[in-house]
Design an enzyme around this catalytic site. Structure first.
Site, PDB file in Angstrom:
ATOM      1  N   HIS A 184       0.855  -1.180   0.000  1.00 50.89           N
ATOM      2  CA  HIS A 184       0.000   0.000   0.000  1.00 50.89           C
ATOM      3  C   HIS A 184       0.899   1.240   0.000  1.00 50.89           C
ATOM      4  O   HIS A 184       2.139   1.120  -0.031  1.00 50.89           O
ATOM      5  CB  HIS A 184      -0.967  -0.018   1.196  1.00 50.89           C
ATOM      6  CG  HIS A 184      -0.290  -0.258   2.518  1.00 50.89           C
ATOM      7  ND1 HIS A 184       0.620   0.614   3.061  1.00 50.89           N
ATOM      8  CD2 HIS A 184      -0.392  -1.294   3.400  1.00 50.89           C
ATOM      9  CE1 HIS A 184       1.038   0.153   4.216  1.00 50.89           C
ATOM     10  NE2 HIS A 184       0.453  -1.006   4.447  1.00 50.89           N
ATOM     11  N   SER A 194      -1.882  -3.467   5.563  1.00 52.74           N
ATOM     12  CA  SER A 194      -2.327  -4.475   4.592  1.00 52.74           C
ATOM     13  C   SER A 194      -3.613  -5.139   5.077  1.00 52.74           C
ATOM     14  O   SER A 194      -4.432  -5.592   4.283  1.00 52.74           O
ATOM     15  CB  SER A 194      -1.248  -5.539   4.408  1.00 52.74           C
ATOM     16  OG  SER A 194      -0.065  -4.933   3.936  1.00 52.74           O
ATOM     17  N   ASP A 216       4.670   0.421  12.605  1.00 52.32           N
ATOM     18  CA  ASP A 216       5.137  -0.650  13.489  1.00 52.32           C
ATOM     19  C   ASP A 216       6.259  -0.078  14.356  1.00 52.32           C
ATOM     20  O   ASP A 216       7.418  -0.473  14.233  1.00 52.32           O
ATOM     21  CB  ASP A 216       5.628  -1.832  12.661  1.00 52.32           C
ATOM     22  CG  ASP A 216       4.526  -2.380  11.775  1.00 52.32           C
ATOM     23  OD1 ASP A 216       3.619  -3.021  12.307  1.00 52.32           O
ATOM     24  OD2 ASP A 216       4.560  -2.128  10.549  1.00 52.32           O
ATOM     25  N   HIS A 233       4.042   1.255   2.198  1.00 51.38           N
ATOM     26  CA  HIS A 233       5.209   0.548   1.647  1.00 51.38           C
ATOM     27  C   HIS A 233       5.855   1.365   0.531  1.00 51.38           C
ATOM     28  O   HIS A 233       7.077   1.453   0.428  1.00 51.38           O
ATOM     29  CB  HIS A 233       4.784  -0.792   1.049  1.00 51.38           C
ATOM     30  CG  HIS A 233       4.189  -1.763   2.028  1.00 51.38           C
ATOM     31  ND1 HIS A 233       2.882  -2.167   1.967  1.00 51.38           N
ATOM     32  CD2 HIS A 233       4.734  -2.401   3.088  1.00 51.38           C
ATOM     33  CE1 HIS A 233       2.639  -3.028   2.934  1.00 51.38           C
ATOM     34  NE2 HIS A 233       3.737  -3.183   3.639  1.00 51.38           N
TER      35      HIS A 233
HETATM   36  O1  PAF Z   1       6.568  -5.122   8.999  1.00 57.16           O
HETATM   37  C1  PAF Z   1       6.466  -6.152   8.306  1.00 57.16           C
HETATM   38  O2  PAF Z   1       5.842  -6.184   7.238  1.00 57.16           O
HETATM   39  C2  PAF Z   1       7.138  -7.430   8.776  1.00 57.16           C
HETATM   40  O3  PAF Z   1       7.077  -7.557  10.156  1.00 57.16           O
HETATM   41  C3  PAF Z   1       8.583  -7.587   8.274  1.00 57.16           C
HETATM   42  C4  PAF Z   1       9.480  -6.491   8.814  1.00 57.16           C
HETATM   43  C5  PAF Z   1       8.595  -7.557   6.759  1.00 57.16           C
HETATM   44  C6  PAF Z   1       9.155  -8.934   8.725  1.00 57.16           C
HETATM   45  O4  PAF Z   1       8.411 -10.004   8.245  1.00 57.16           O
END
Ligand code: PAF
Length: 291
Positions: free
Chosen positions: A43, A195, A159, A46
């Site tokens: 999205h 997502s 995150d 990202h």
């Molecule tokens: O944030 C995420 O999408 C996931 O935790 C990561 C960092 C790709 C690890 O799988």
């Protein structure tokens, strides 16, 4: 864009990890490599990481792998959104150099048994209800760091706890790369991009909007001079829809994520929450900037 996956490399008798190492060896020595690790279902959040990597690095590698090690029993590993074709299209548009699609059997072959033990801060917030989660995240991220040997790795502050824990791992293990923290991205109405949002039905999406409203209320209280974490929290929780199942709402130290009672105006804090809405687990946070 170069696409590397186990199925694409099988004919040549190499694994996708070997293919990445080969790609790496062929690059000019002074090329800066930016890594954007994702679980796909890309999205705007990202894409903002990829654009930043594109602006700062010579080569941008995007990884897509829904990492089973970070899902616990009964969690949404199977139903996690998977949209590889659209992801590849988006990667092409935004100018990724290499997309690597991880393969479970290659990454965790039979007999795989190494685990990572994490500091206290991985037991707080999301770690309290998902005890396996950050160990699983760090396991795959550390593997990716070894496979790609990037100069920079890009993580979104949606995150927030994940980013702080990864920075701690990079410091503790003397990994030779820079973690680049990128801002959380919201929909125009405030919903933090995730997502998992595709799983929200219209009613649940309405309820989910009260999560960001709660955080905006917390920030408003902080800006207007309140420094009691409890009072800020109480006011914020008034915004939440009764349909939201709150996991936690905490005002924590920005570095070690310990719960605060009083916020030092010089240091600020971060307000973090997790909740289940319409069966979908969502997280969100807001910075209470020093004032
Ligand atoms: O944030 C995420 O999408 C996931 O935790 C990561 C960092 C790709 C690890 O799988």
């Amino acid at each position: 864009v170069k696409i590397v996956s186990t199925s694409a490399t099988a004919d040549t008798g190499t694994t996708s990890i070997e293919a990445v190492r080969h790609w790496h060896r062929e690059l000019p020595g002074d090329h800066r490599i930016g890594l954007v690790p994702t679980m796909g279902a890309l999205h705007e959040g990202h894409l903002s990481l990829i654009r930043r990597a594109r602006a700062e690095c010579d080569q941008v590698a995007l990884t897509i792998f829904v990492n089973p090690a970070q899902f616990g029993p009964g969690e949404d590993l199977e139903s996690y959104p998977r949209t590889v074709e659209q992801d590849l299209e988006a990667a092409r548009e935004v100018g990724v150099d290499l997309v690597w699609i991880g393969d479970r059997q290659e990454l965790y072959p039979d007999g795989f048994s190494t685990h990572i033990e994490l500091p206290q801060l991985a037991q707080r917030l999301c770690g309290a209800s998902r005890p396996h989660f950050f160990a699983g995240v760090c396991l795959i991220v550390l593997k990716l760091f070894h496979i790609f040997a990037p100069d920079r790795a890009y993580f979104g502050d949606k995150d927030y706890q994940q980013r702080v824990i990864i920075e701690c791992m990079v410091r503790d293990l003397d990994l030779d790369l820079e973690v680049v923290a990128c801002p959380l991205i919201r929909e125009p109405d405030g919903l933090a991009l995730s997502s998992r949002n595709v799983h929200l039905d219209p009613a649940a999406r309405e309820q989910a909007l009260t999560l960001s409203s709660a955080l905006f209320a917390a920030e408003q209280q902080w800006r207007s001079g309140l420094d009691s974490a409890q009072k800020i929290r109480d006011r914020a929780l008034m915004e939440l829809s009764g349909e939201v199942e709150l996991d936690y709402f905490e005002v924590v130290d920005r570095n070690d994520l310990s719960a605060l009672e009083v916020i030092d105006p010089k240091l600020g804090a971060v307000a973090c929450l997790a909740a289940t809405v319409g069966g979908v687990r969502l997280i969100d946070n807001i910075q209470l900037e020093p004032r």
